[in-house]
Enzyme design. Structure first.
Site, PDB file in Angstrom:
ATOM      1  N   TYR A 122      -8.494  -5.920  -4.191  1.00 46.80           N
ATOM      2  CA  TYR A 122      -7.982  -6.572  -2.992  1.00 46.80           C
ATOM      3  C   TYR A 122      -8.608  -7.949  -2.773  1.00 46.80           C
ATOM      4  O   TYR A 122      -8.328  -8.612  -1.794  1.00 46.80           O
ATOM      5  CB  TYR A 122      -8.275  -5.679  -1.785  1.00 46.80           C
ATOM      6  CG  TYR A 122      -7.422  -5.923  -0.566  1.00 46.80           C
ATOM      7  CD1 TYR A 122      -6.137  -5.407  -0.472  1.00 46.80           C
ATOM      8  CD2 TYR A 122      -7.902  -6.661   0.508  1.00 46.80           C
ATOM      9  CE1 TYR A 122      -5.361  -5.613   0.655  1.00 46.80           C
ATOM     10  CE2 TYR A 122      -7.133  -6.865   1.639  1.00 46.80           C
ATOM     11  CZ  TYR A 122      -5.860  -6.344   1.707  1.00 46.80           C
ATOM     12  OH  TYR A 122      -5.094  -6.553   2.823  1.00 46.80           O
ATOM     13  N   LYS A 169     -10.513   6.456  -7.821  1.00 47.28           N
ATOM     14  CA  LYS A 169      -9.533   6.834  -8.840  1.00 47.28           C
ATOM     15  C   LYS A 169     -10.195   6.759 -10.215  1.00 47.28           C
ATOM     16  O   LYS A 169      -9.690   6.145 -11.158  1.00 47.28           O
ATOM     17  CB  LYS A 169      -8.307   5.919  -8.775  1.00 47.28           C
ATOM     18  CG  LYS A 169      -7.340   6.233  -7.655  1.00 47.28           C
ATOM     19  CD  LYS A 169      -6.640   7.577  -7.844  1.00 47.28           C
ATOM     20  CE  LYS A 169      -5.674   7.553  -8.994  1.00 47.28           C
ATOM     21  NZ  LYS A 169      -4.966   8.863  -9.161  1.00 47.28           N
ATOM     22  N   ASP A 202      -5.462   9.182  -3.939  1.00 41.84           N
ATOM     23  CA  ASP A 202      -4.090   9.593  -3.650  1.00 41.84           C
ATOM     24  C   ASP A 202      -4.038  10.959  -2.975  1.00 41.84           C
ATOM     25  O   ASP A 202      -3.354  11.151  -1.973  1.00 41.84           O
ATOM     26  CB  ASP A 202      -3.232   9.569  -4.916  1.00 41.84           C
ATOM     27  CG  ASP A 202      -3.905  10.212  -6.125  1.00 41.84           C
ATOM     28  OD1 ASP A 202      -5.058  10.677  -5.991  1.00 41.84           O
ATOM     29  OD2 ASP A 202      -3.286  10.242  -7.198  1.00 41.84           O
ATOM     30  N   ASP A 226      -8.238  -0.289   2.650  1.00 40.60           N
ATOM     31  CA  ASP A 226      -7.159  -0.884   3.428  1.00 40.60           C
ATOM     32  C   ASP A 226      -6.060   0.144   3.689  1.00 40.60           C
ATOM     33  O   ASP A 226      -5.548   0.262   4.808  1.00 40.60           O
ATOM     34  CB  ASP A 226      -6.596  -2.088   2.673  1.00 40.60           C
ATOM     35  CG  ASP A 226      -5.590  -2.877   3.490  1.00 40.60           C
ATOM     36  OD1 ASP A 226      -5.877  -3.165   4.665  1.00 40.60           O
ATOM     37  OD2 ASP A 226      -4.521  -3.200   2.955  1.00 40.60           O
ATOM     38  N   ASP A 230      -5.424   2.435   7.466  1.00 37.82           N
ATOM     39  CA  ASP A 230      -4.153   2.375   8.193  1.00 37.82           C
ATOM     40  C   ASP A 230      -3.588   3.773   8.434  1.00 37.82           C
ATOM     41  O   ASP A 230      -3.031   4.059   9.502  1.00 37.82           O
ATOM     42  CB  ASP A 230      -3.135   1.522   7.431  1.00 37.82           C
ATOM     43  CG  ASP A 230      -3.246   0.041   7.783  1.00 37.82           C
ATOM     44  OD1 ASP A 230      -4.299  -0.359   8.314  1.00 37.82           O
ATOM     45  OD2 ASP A 230      -2.288  -0.703   7.528  1.00 37.82           O
TER      46      ASP A 230
END
Length: 348
Positions: A122, A169, A202, A226, A230
């Site tokens: 990011y 991950k 995930d 991020d 959210d």
């Protein structure tokens, strides 16, 4: 909606009685329309002097002219990133706490996302490899991973949290996320009083929806943080109820506080914006400034007004405007200030 929300925050902060002196600077699009730049050296000088920023939301262009910011011979993806990277605001803290009256379907949710803020996928490091291919760099360093892991565990100890979960991950990014996990495990051994776990990014998203109460402190790399933060905001009623603080290690401490939502230009100036995210961010600022009792008054007052439901904005199911909701919160802060003067925060 940034200017009207900042006025709302100043009104509520005034109600706490904490003496705060403000230095007000234009920032983002409003500044760019005047001088052609969304951030200037003046902002850097002011931050170095005050060590603390309370910032409204701005619109960040996604591409094209104006999508990059150049300041002090360095290039950033946005004015927001310029402050984060120039001042090494490496720890982004986003609490997600259920409030009765919020409309949330997940009572009891109480978690905190701690996001590494300076590197990873990011960070905006990318380049054109040829006319048909762009390479985006995901950089993970030992120093930054150890730093954010120590911040997360120290936060857990200070705030009496029970569990830190490293989000990753490593099944795909075996080396990059593997290094991140290696650093988290080192720091976990230094804090035996805090439980430690690891979760694939995930599968975490599904697990958060199925059982949000199972999670406590979620320690994330930049991009994962991020996305996860959210979702966490959605669990407790939306971004309008989600505060954020960004912290650095500079001598004496530096921090920036802002709402989690965007600038909402479609409702700007219409007295419709929900002030809660910035009010709760202002409460985090009061904690940073050494005013925990006042911070408690603000949080309790926001929760009380949301729960009561008589003076809330349309996104919370009410019919009140920004100013009316702000005054309701400020009135409650003043009431708590009178009856709670000298009382410990736990009594509020």
């Amino acid at each position: 909606v940034g200017p009207e929300l900042l006025r709302a925050a100043q009104r509520v902060l005034q109600a706490t009685g904490v003496p705060i002196e403000y230095e007000t600077l234009d920032y983002g699009n409003s500044l760019a329309q005047k001088v052609g730049r969304s951030i200037t050296e003046e902002h850097f000088v002011a931050f170095e002097r005050t060590r603390c920023i309370l910032k409204g939301p701005i619109t960040v262009p996604t591409s094209g002219v104006g999508s990059y910011v150049e300041i002090q011979s360095k290039r950033y993806t946005s004015a927001n990133q310029a402050l984060r990277k120039a001042f090494a605001l490496y720890a982004n803290v986003r609490p997600a706490l259920y409030m009765p009256g919020s409309g949330s379907r997940f009572p009891g949710t109480d978690l905190v996302v701690i996001r590494e803020n300076t590197e990873g996928a990011y960070s905006g490091q990318e380049y054109w490899e040829n006319d048909d291919s762009v390479v985006a760099i995901k950089r993970i360093t030992r120093s930054a991973s150890l730093r954010i892991a120590r911040f997360a565990f120290e936060y857990a100890v200070t705030n009496k949290r029970r569990l830190v979960t490293a989000v990753h991950k490593a099944n795909v990014h075996r080396q990059a996320d593997g290094l991140f996990l290696e650093c988290c495990r080192v720091v976990a051994k230094e804090h035996p009083s805090i439980r430690y776990s690891e979760q694939l990014a995930d599968s975490l998203l599904t697990a958060m929806v199925l059982d949000p109460g199972a999670w406590d402190v979620l320690l994330c790399e930049n991009l994962y943080g991020d996305l996860v933060s959210d979702l966490a905001a959605g669990l407790v009623g939306g971004l309008g109820l989600a505060p954020a603080g960004q912290f650095g290690d500079a001598a004496g401490g530096m921090a920036l506080f802002e709402p989690c939502h965007g600038s909402a230009p479609d409702i700007a100036g219409k007295d419709l914006a929900n002030p809660c995210s910035l009010l709760l961010s202002a409460a985090m600022m009061l904690d940073f400034l050494g005013e925990p009792k006042a911070a408690g008054w603000v949080r309790s007052s926001v929760a009380s007004v949301v729960n009561e439901g008589r003076c809330t904005t349309p996104d919370l199911g009410g019919t009140a405007g920004t100013q009316a909701m702000t005054e309701a919160v400020a009135d409650e802060v003043e009431r708590l200030r009178v009856i709670g003067s000298g009382e410990p925060l736990s009594r509020l």
